[in-house]
Design an enzyme around this catalytic site. Structure first.
Site, PDB file in Angstrom:
ATOM      1  N   LYS A  67       0.828  -1.215   0.000  1.00  0.00           N
ATOM      2  CA  LYS A  67       0.000   0.000   0.000  1.00  0.00           C
ATOM      3  C   LYS A  67       0.862   1.265   0.000  1.00  0.00           C
ATOM      4  O   LYS A  67       0.607   2.192  -0.745  1.00  0.00           O
ATOM      5  CB  LYS A  67      -0.924   0.023   1.236  1.00  0.00           C
ATOM      6  CG  LYS A  67      -1.868  -1.166   1.329  1.00  0.00           C
ATOM      7  CD  LYS A  67      -2.824  -1.047   2.507  1.00  0.00           C
ATOM      8  CE  LYS A  67      -2.164  -1.036   3.864  1.00  0.00           C
ATOM      9  NZ  LYS A  67      -1.542  -2.312   4.269  1.00  0.00           N
ATOM     10  N   ARG A 100      -9.616   0.878   8.969  1.00  0.00           N
ATOM     11  CA  ARG A 100      -9.171  -0.460   9.360  1.00  0.00           C
ATOM     12  C   ARG A 100     -10.205  -1.198  10.196  1.00  0.00           C
ATOM     13  O   ARG A 100      -9.965  -2.329  10.581  1.00  0.00           O
ATOM     14  CB  ARG A 100      -7.912  -0.323  10.192  1.00  0.00           C
ATOM     15  CG  ARG A 100      -6.626  -0.760   9.454  1.00  0.00           C
ATOM     16  CD  ARG A 100      -5.514  -0.432  10.381  1.00  0.00           C
ATOM     17  NE  ARG A 100      -4.277  -1.067  10.262  1.00  0.00           N
ATOM     18  CZ  ARG A 100      -3.193  -0.531   9.703  1.00  0.00           C
ATOM     19  NH1 ARG A 100      -3.266   0.593   9.052  1.00  0.00           N
ATOM     20  NH2 ARG A 100      -2.047  -1.150   9.770  1.00  0.00           N
ATOM     21  N   ARG A 156      12.314  -5.460   5.139  1.00  0.00           N
ATOM     22  CA  ARG A 156      12.300  -4.132   4.531  1.00  0.00           C
ATOM     23  C   ARG A 156      12.979  -3.071   5.394  1.00  0.00           C
ATOM     24  O   ARG A 156      12.989  -3.147   6.613  1.00  0.00           O
ATOM     25  CB  ARG A 156      10.875  -3.715   4.161  1.00  0.00           C
ATOM     26  CG  ARG A 156       9.950  -3.504   5.326  1.00  0.00           C
ATOM     27  CD  ARG A 156       8.513  -3.282   4.825  1.00  0.00           C
ATOM     28  NE  ARG A 156       7.628  -2.997   5.936  1.00  0.00           N
ATOM     29  CZ  ARG A 156       6.333  -2.769   5.828  1.00  0.00           C
ATOM     30  NH1 ARG A 156       5.738  -2.807   4.645  1.00  0.00           N
ATOM     31  NH2 ARG A 156       5.601  -2.503   6.889  1.00  0.00           N
ATOM     32  N   ARG A 214      -0.311  -8.107  13.548  1.00  0.00           N
ATOM     33  CA  ARG A 214      -0.878  -7.134  12.600  1.00  0.00           C
ATOM     34  C   ARG A 214      -1.743  -7.843  11.553  1.00  0.00           C
ATOM     35  O   ARG A 214      -2.790  -7.350  11.151  1.00  0.00           O
ATOM     36  CB  ARG A 214       0.252  -6.326  11.938  1.00  0.00           C
ATOM     37  CG  ARG A 214       0.875  -5.314  12.916  1.00  0.00           C
ATOM     38  CD  ARG A 214       2.264  -4.875  12.506  1.00  0.00           C
ATOM     39  NE  ARG A 214       2.284  -4.186  11.232  1.00  0.00           N
ATOM     40  CZ  ARG A 214       3.390  -4.002  10.509  1.00  0.00           C
ATOM     41  NH1 ARG A 214       4.558  -4.460  10.947  1.00  0.00           N
ATOM     42  NH2 ARG A 214       3.339  -3.375   9.370  1.00  0.00           N
TER      43      ARG A 214
HETATM   44  P1  AMP Z   1       0.812   0.784   9.111  1.00  0.00           P
HETATM   45  O1  AMP Z   1       1.939   1.719   8.844  1.00  0.00           O
HETATM   46  O2  AMP Z   1      -0.407   1.107   8.307  1.00  0.00           O
HETATM   47  O3  AMP Z   1       1.205  -0.652   9.005  1.00  0.00           O
HETATM   48  O4  AMP Z   1       0.394   1.015  10.642  1.00  0.00           O
HETATM   49  C1  AMP Z   1       1.297   0.762  11.695  1.00  0.00           C
HETATM   50  C2  AMP Z   1       0.548   0.662  13.016  1.00  0.00           C
HETATM   51  O5  AMP Z   1      -0.107   1.908  13.295  1.00  0.00           O
HETATM   52  C3  AMP Z   1      -0.567  -0.371  13.055  1.00  0.00           C
HETATM   53  O6  AMP Z   1      -0.090  -1.673  13.375  1.00  0.00           O
HETATM   54  C4  AMP Z   1      -1.470   0.187  14.130  1.00  0.00           C
HETATM   55  O7  AMP Z   1      -0.948  -0.032  15.424  1.00  0.00           O
HETATM   56  C5  AMP Z   1      -1.394   1.686  13.871  1.00  0.00           C
HETATM   57  N1  AMP Z   1      -2.413   2.138  12.885  1.00  0.00           N
HETATM   58  C6  AMP Z   1      -2.184   2.672  11.652  1.00  0.00           C
HETATM   59  N2  AMP Z   1      -3.330   2.983  11.038  1.00  0.00           N
HETATM   60  C7  AMP Z   1      -4.316   2.639  11.901  1.00  0.00           C
HETATM   61  C8  AMP Z   1      -5.737   2.692  11.841  1.00  0.00           C
HETATM   62  N3  AMP Z   1      -6.383   3.178  10.756  1.00  0.00           N
HETATM   63  N4  AMP Z   1      -6.434   2.258  12.921  1.00  0.00           N
HETATM   64  C9  AMP Z   1      -5.826   1.786  14.008  1.00  0.00           C
HETATM   65  N5  AMP Z   1      -4.494   1.680  14.131  1.00  0.00           N
HETATM   66  C10 AMP Z   1      -3.738   2.105  13.094  1.00  0.00           C
END
Ligand code: AMP
Length: 214
Positions: free
Chosen positions: A13, A88, A127, A172
């Protein structure tokens, strides 16, 4: 144009959002990036979110929806938005509907990057990014041309996300399966969901997105 990129962690993404930003002049709204910035700046939101993020769980719906609201409020109406990592949960999907209405926007596409979960752990745990310019690399699939030197800016400093370890990645993914995948049917019923094969090469995925978005 406003689109959601949906897919489990490591689906691509962030990589694809960066390309869409370049190609279409859209803005990437990544709640993960916003939260990491808040953690780094030690804001109240960041202090609250850090431990949750380190465990790979989801931070509260209110926090992320407020972040998105603030970003949309600051954007010009002509600039398209790519929602990356948001919504999410079902509650976030409902909030997004209200926020889009509030800011006079429509949701044009929800694009699912379809991936084989078994491959994701390897993708994610390998990564790393350039500290200076953010260019992404991978231990196995995308090493810098000269070891230890960023192809793009020449920096020799790289970083890894603290939550890109195997245990957290598995949490995750479980969060994605339990809370995020169930929001797809809502968008399916509106007829705006498309799928792109996220296991294809990065350029092929970009081409697939280009075909969809025109
Ligand atoms: P990401 O960079 O999208 O993988 O997000 C990293 C971490 O940030 C996730 O594992 C969550 O802990 C938190 N996070 C990011 N976006 C969200 C969201 N929309 N809702 C809840 N937690 C989020």
């Amino acid at each position: 144009m406003n689109i959601i990129l949906l897919g489990p962690p490591g689906a691509g993404k962030g990589t694809q959002s960066a390309r869409l930003v370049e190609k279409y002049g859209m803005r990437q709204l990544s709640t993960g990036d916003m939260l990491r910035a808040a953690v780094k700046a030690q804001t109240p939101v960041g202090m609250k979110a850090k431990a949750v993020m380190d465990r790979g769980e989801l931070v509260s719906d209110e926090i992320v929806s407020e972040l998105i609201d603030a970003e949309l409020a600051a954007m010009s109406a002509e600039t398209g938005a790519i929602f990356d990592g948001y919504p999410r949960t079902e509650a976030q999907a409902e909030s997004l509907d209200s926020l889009l209405a509030k800011h006079g926007r429509n949701l044009d596409h929800v694009i699912e990057l379809a991936v084989n979960e078994d491959a994701l752990v390897e993708r994610i745990t390998g990564r790393f990014t350039c500290v200076n310019c953010g260019t992404g690399y991978h231990d196995k699939f995308a090493q810098p041309k000269v070891e230890g030197v960023c192809d793009n800016c020449g920096s020799t400093e790289f970083k890894r996300r603290p939550d890109d370890n195997e245990e957290t990645v598995r949490t995750r993914m479980a969060e994605y399966r339990a809370k995020t995948a169930p929001i797809l049917p809502v968008y399916e019923s509106r007829g705006i969901v498309s799928r792109v094969d996220g296991m294809a090469g990065i350029d092929e995925v970009t081409a697939g997105l280009g075909n969809l978005l025109g």
